[in-house]
Design a protein around this motif. Structure first.
Motif, mmCIF file in Angstrom:
data_model
loop_
_atom_site.group_PDB
_atom_site.id
_atom_site.type_symbol
_atom_site.label_atom_id
_atom_site.label_comp_id
_atom_site.label_asym_id
_atom_site.label_seq_id
_atom_site.Cartn_x
_atom_site.Cartn_y
_atom_site.Cartn_z
ATOM 1 N N VAL A 193 -39.568 -0.950 -30.255
ATOM 2 C CA VAL A 193 -39.712 -1.990 -29.539
ATOM 3 C C VAL A 193 -41.206 -2.222 -28.658
ATOM 4 O O VAL A 193 -41.629 -1.320 -28.890
ATOM 5 C CB VAL A 193 -38.669 -2.137 -28.166
ATOM 6 C CG1 VAL A 193 -37.081 -2.026 -28.868
ATOM 7 C CG2 VAL A 193 -39.028 -1.170 -27.156
ATOM 8 N N MET A 209 -38.516 -6.012 -33.626
ATOM 9 C CA MET A 209 -37.297 -6.016 -33.815
ATOM 10 C C MET A 209 -36.689 -7.004 -34.839
ATOM 11 O O MET A 209 -35.325 -6.698 -35.191
ATOM 12 C CB MET A 209 -36.546 -6.217 -32.463
ATOM 13 C CG MET A 209 -36.930 -5.194 -31.082
ATOM 14 S SD MET A 209 -37.038 -5.908 -29.588
ATOM 15 C CE MET A 209 -35.149 -6.204 -29.434
ATOM 16 N N VAL A 254 -31.781 -1.205 -34.475
ATOM 17 C CA VAL A 254 -32.569 -1.317 -33.180
ATOM 18 C C VAL A 254 -31.444 -1.478 -32.022
ATOM 19 O O VAL A 254 -31.498 -0.729 -31.420
ATOM 20 C CB VAL A 254 -33.365 -2.744 -33.263
ATOM 21 C CG1 VAL A 254 -33.886 -2.947 -31.721
ATOM 22 C CG2 VAL A 254 -34.639 -2.587 -34.033
#
Length: 465
Positions: free
Chosen positions: A386, A328, A334
């Protein structure tokens, strides 16, 4: 003076309560003030309607419908007989027609085995539909002319988001024409909690949405003040069930009450301040059962006293979601992927905290949204956006509120030092740009203790100039 007065469910719970409300309204009417009224359903009615409507699609039979209809009939007829005996025959006919419509839709939900957001809104609007005609009759019993409107008839036009609709700006001109034009000769009564789309489809404004209705109508009639009548003396420094020496606040700002209401304070609906704020209308919270007390005044700029923190509140039944991953760090998009996934599942995010390393984002959501949130975020792990998603139901969110915190150095240190001395572990911290609210997350069992510790630390039980 021109007032919009809203009376909550406990204020209209039975005939004696209704007569107490009429006593209040009669006094202002005789003094020459112009008054419009918004009423909630009687205490407990909306909960009963929601519970049955949600049960019917999977129920073995629909045997619970007739007893609920009979209960609602007897309760409202008893209130009517006690508050407006001269109007029993007239209003009974209205109540019977509405109960018949309610029964038909409940049977339809059972037979179709489906409760849509649209039909749910229609069902739960019936608490106000049954009570408002009784209130109108009680006013006429005292010789005060009164016309009863549902939210749609009054001019509350909304978005089509069932269960959490938002009023459209053009509602103002319709309300002014329909309600404002009557104020010199009568006290109009408006059913709270509901409005309709521009196509006439019934919508509701969310739980406790009668406060929002009051603010919408108050803004539409250009009221001098909006009064929210409830069963407490005003907005308090904290929940008196947790803090036995909590104190009524004389004055708070719009931003302070919005923060308090969002984080669990029961007096005001979180969005109810917005229409009043738009027109700079004073809002006052008063006690129907103790009307001589001044209550709490809500104004654009709250009274800045020497106290930095003004009130404390906390929300139970929330859950934390932790999103982790080194991938991330420095990766554009993100946050967009996370929030878009949650928005697609209509998950409301209450708090956000992100580590400076960008490797961790923590969210707080309503516990009822947790499963949907986890389902929505799981594909981000599969796609490599993630690394890991974890969650925790054993948490609660605490909010420390006060306009005096803006620019006041050391407030955060004082808060967390006091909590540290008490042995409370803080899991997540969040602060908004307004600086009127510092929020943090602790274990659920530490929520009440956190509030007590900080209430003592900032001496909120003591009056301050």
């Amino acid at each position: 003076m021109r007032f919009l007065m809203k009376f909550g469910g406990t204020s209209v719970a039975d005939a004696q309560c209704i007569k107490r409300v009429v006593d209040i309204l009669e006094g202002y009417h005789k003094a020459g003030d112009e008054v419009a009224v918004v009423v909630s359903a009687q205490r407990g009615v909306t909960d009963q309607l929601i519970a049955l409507a949600e049960k019917l699609p999977t129920a073995k039979d629909c045997s619970e419908v007739p007893p609920l209809i009979a209960h609602l009939r007897e309760r409202h007829m008893a209130t009517l007989r006690g508050a407006a005996p001269d109007y029993v025959r007239e209003v009974e006919e209205i109540i019977e027609k509405r109960l018949a419509s309610l029964q038909h839709i409940l049977f339809a939900i059972y037979n179709l085995r489906e409760l849509t957001p649209r039909s749910k809104d229609y069902v739960i609007s019936y608490g106000e539909r049954l009570l408002a005609p009784v209130m109108g009759a009680a006013l006429r019993q005292r010789g005060i002319p009164s016309t009863v409107f549902d939210g749609c008839e009054a001019g509350i036009l909304t978005t089509s988001q069932h269960g959490e609709a938002t009023a459209l700006s053009r509602s103002d001109e319709i309300i002014k024409k329909k309600i404002g034009s009557l104020l010199k000769k009568e006290i109009p009564v408006v059913m709270g909690f509901m409005g309709c789309t521009e196509n006439g489809i019934i919508t509701t404004l969310g739980r406790s949405g009668s406060d929002y209705s009051a603010s919408i109508i108050g803004a539409g009639i250009d009221a001098d003040e909006i009064w929210i009548w409830t069963d407490v003396d005003g907005i308090m420094t904290s929940d008196p069930r947790v803090i036995n020496d909590a104190r009524v606040l004389k004055s708070v700002s719009y931003i302070e009450v919005m923060e308090l209401s969002y984080f669990g304070a029961k007096v005001m609906h979180p969005r109810s301040i917005d229409p009043a704020m738009r027109k700079n209308i004073l809002v006052r919270v008063k006690n129907t059962f103790n009307p001589s007390t001044p209550g709490t005044l809500i104004v654009r700029n709250g009274h800045r006293d020497s106290r930095i923190v003004k009130a404390l509140t906390y929300i139970e039944k929330v859950a934390s979601i932790n999103i982790n991953g080194a991938q991330m760090i420095g990766r554009p998009g993100v946050a967009k992927a996370i929030f878009s996934a949650l928005a697609d599942r209509e998950v409301n995010i209450m708090m956000i905290s992100q580590g400076s390393s960008e490797a961790n984002i923590s969210l707080i959501v309503d516990e009822s949204h947790l499963d949907a949130a986890v389902d929505a975020l799981t594909p981000l792990v599969t796609d490599g956006i993630v690394r890991e998603i974890s969650h925790n139901r054993d948490v609660c969110a605490v909010a420390v509120v006060g306009a005096g915190m803006a620019g006041a150095a050391g407030t955060g240190g004082r808060i967390f030092t006091a909590l540290g001395r008490a042995g409370v572990n803080v899991m997540i911290i969040s602060q908004g740009s307004s600086e009127a609210n510092i929020s943090f997350v602790v274990r659920q069992q530490d929520g009440p203790r956190s509030v007590r510790v900080l209430h003592d630390e900032f001496q909120l039980s003591e009056e301050c100039n």
